[in-house]
Scaffold this active site. Structure first.
Site, short mmCIF file in Angstrom:
data_model
loop_
_atom_site.label_atom_id
_atom_site.label_comp_id
_atom_site.label_asym_id
_atom_site.label_seq_id
_atom_site.Cartn_x
_atom_site.Cartn_y
_atom_site.Cartn_z
N SER A 159 0.83 -1.20 0.00
CA SER A 159 0.00 0.00 0.00
C SER A 159 0.87 1.26 0.00
O SER A 159 1.70 1.43 -0.91
CB SER A 159 -0.95 -0.05 1.20
OG SER A 159 -1.96 0.91 1.09
N ASP A 205 -8.67 -5.89 -4.57
CA ASP A 205 -8.25 -4.70 -3.84
C ASP A 205 -9.24 -3.55 -4.08
O ASP A 205 -9.39 -3.09 -5.22
CB ASP A 205 -6.85 -4.30 -4.32
CG ASP A 205 -6.24 -3.15 -3.53
OD1 ASP A 205 -6.98 -2.49 -2.77
OD2 ASP A 205 -5.04 -2.92 -3.67
N HIS A 219 -6.93 -6.03 -0.33
CA HIS A 219 -5.97 -5.09 0.25
C HIS A 219 -5.66 -5.51 1.70
O HIS A 219 -5.77 -4.71 2.64
CB HIS A 219 -6.53 -3.68 0.21
CG HIS A 219 -5.49 -2.60 0.32
ND1 HIS A 219 -4.94 -1.97 -0.77
CD2 HIS A 219 -4.89 -2.05 1.41
CE1 HIS A 219 -4.06 -1.07 -0.36
NE2 HIS A 219 -4.01 -1.10 0.97
#
Length: 289
Positions: free
Chosen positions: A104, A235, A263
């Site tokens: 991320s 995600d 995610h």
């Protein structure tokens, strides 16, 4: 081994250096760079253990997370400064070069390291991330509306139980629907994170940090370090167009896909994610075309 690393006046980061468990007498180090507002303890122990079979593993708490200094309101900083913190952690452990793994926001920081300190990166693996400057393209979607609505309440004051409920709800959205969601497991993880930090609030410092210097996507084509981009099809923050865009933008980028991954590093994706990272760090992948 745990230690505190001085990265700026009045700013210290908690870091942990975990020895390799395999038979290699000189294991190469791996630096784990976590995402926004997330402690280094968010890296699952099972994933860390799998990487430690081949590598010395270093993980750390960003500023305003975990046991690191929480002082954004008194000493605000830009996101780009967090990338320099990662290099400072390597310096503190006398590591001249490491395999670097970023999730991320951590993937954004790894890209900045590739541009500004390429000699410190042996290989890079990034996932659940977007290319520098990527959100300026109309072809790359923003985070889901449901997630954006939840983020509006990220820094709301809550007691511990309510905070745990919010974090589990957050992980549920982040995980997507491609793998089973273990609510109890994520609640236990967040209890550990809160105990580690000694506090349960979330100041959302990284969401408030300046984004100056992040519009550098055009520079990625010159990166010569091998980079693996892991695509997470579920995600909700950086859905698949982002991973393909990043892999194409990089000078030596390649793309692999982990089916069902969102995610989050759920239990079912630990093994394929570890395998992908180790394939990159050991150079066992096919040659670049």
């Amino acid at each position: 081994m745990e230690r505190l690393v001085d990265v700026a006046p009045g700013v210290r980061l908690w870091a942990e250096d975990l020895p390799a468990t395999g038979s290699d007498p000189a294991p190469e180090p791996v630096l784990l760079v976590m995402g926004a507002n997330a402690s280094g303890l968010t890296w699952p122990d099972e994933l860390v253990a799998r990487l430690a079979e081949r590598h010395r593993v270093i993980r750390y708490d960003h500023r305003d997370t975990g046991r690191s200094t929480w002082a954004f309101d008194e000493r605000p900083y830009a996101i780009a400064e967090l990338a320099r913190d990662a290099v400072a952690v390597l310096d503190a452990f006398d590591v001249p070069r490491a395999h670097v793994v970023g999730m991320s926001l951590g993937g954004v920081l790894v890209q900045l390291m590739l541009l500004d300190a390429p000699g410190r990166v042996a290989t890079a693996t990034v996932f659940c991330t977007a290319a520098l400057g990527g959100y300026g393209s109309p072809d790359l979607p923003p985070p889901s509306a449901e997630l954006l609505a939840l983020w509006e309440h990220m820094a709301d004051p809550r007691d511990v139980d309510a905070e745990l409920d919010w974090r589990v709800a957050h992980w549920r959205l982040l995980s997507g629907t491609g793998t089973p969601f273990d609510a109890d497991g994520f609640r236990a993880l967040e209890r550990r994170v809160i105990a580690h930090a000694g506090r349960h609030d979330n100041t959302a410092a990284h969401a408030r940090a300046a984004q100056d210097g992040l519009d550098r996507g055009d520079e990625l084509a010159a990166v010569e370090v091998p980079v693996l981009v892991v695509e997470a099809p579920e995600d909700p923050i950086n859905p698949p167009p982002h991973s393909g865009h990043l892999a194409r933008a990089l000078g030596r980028g390649r793309l692999v896909r982990i089916p069902g991954m969102g995610h989050a590093i759920t239990g079912t994706v630990v093994a394929p994610l570890a395998a992908a990272i180790l394939t990159q760090t050991t150079g066992a992948h096919a040659p670049q075309r």
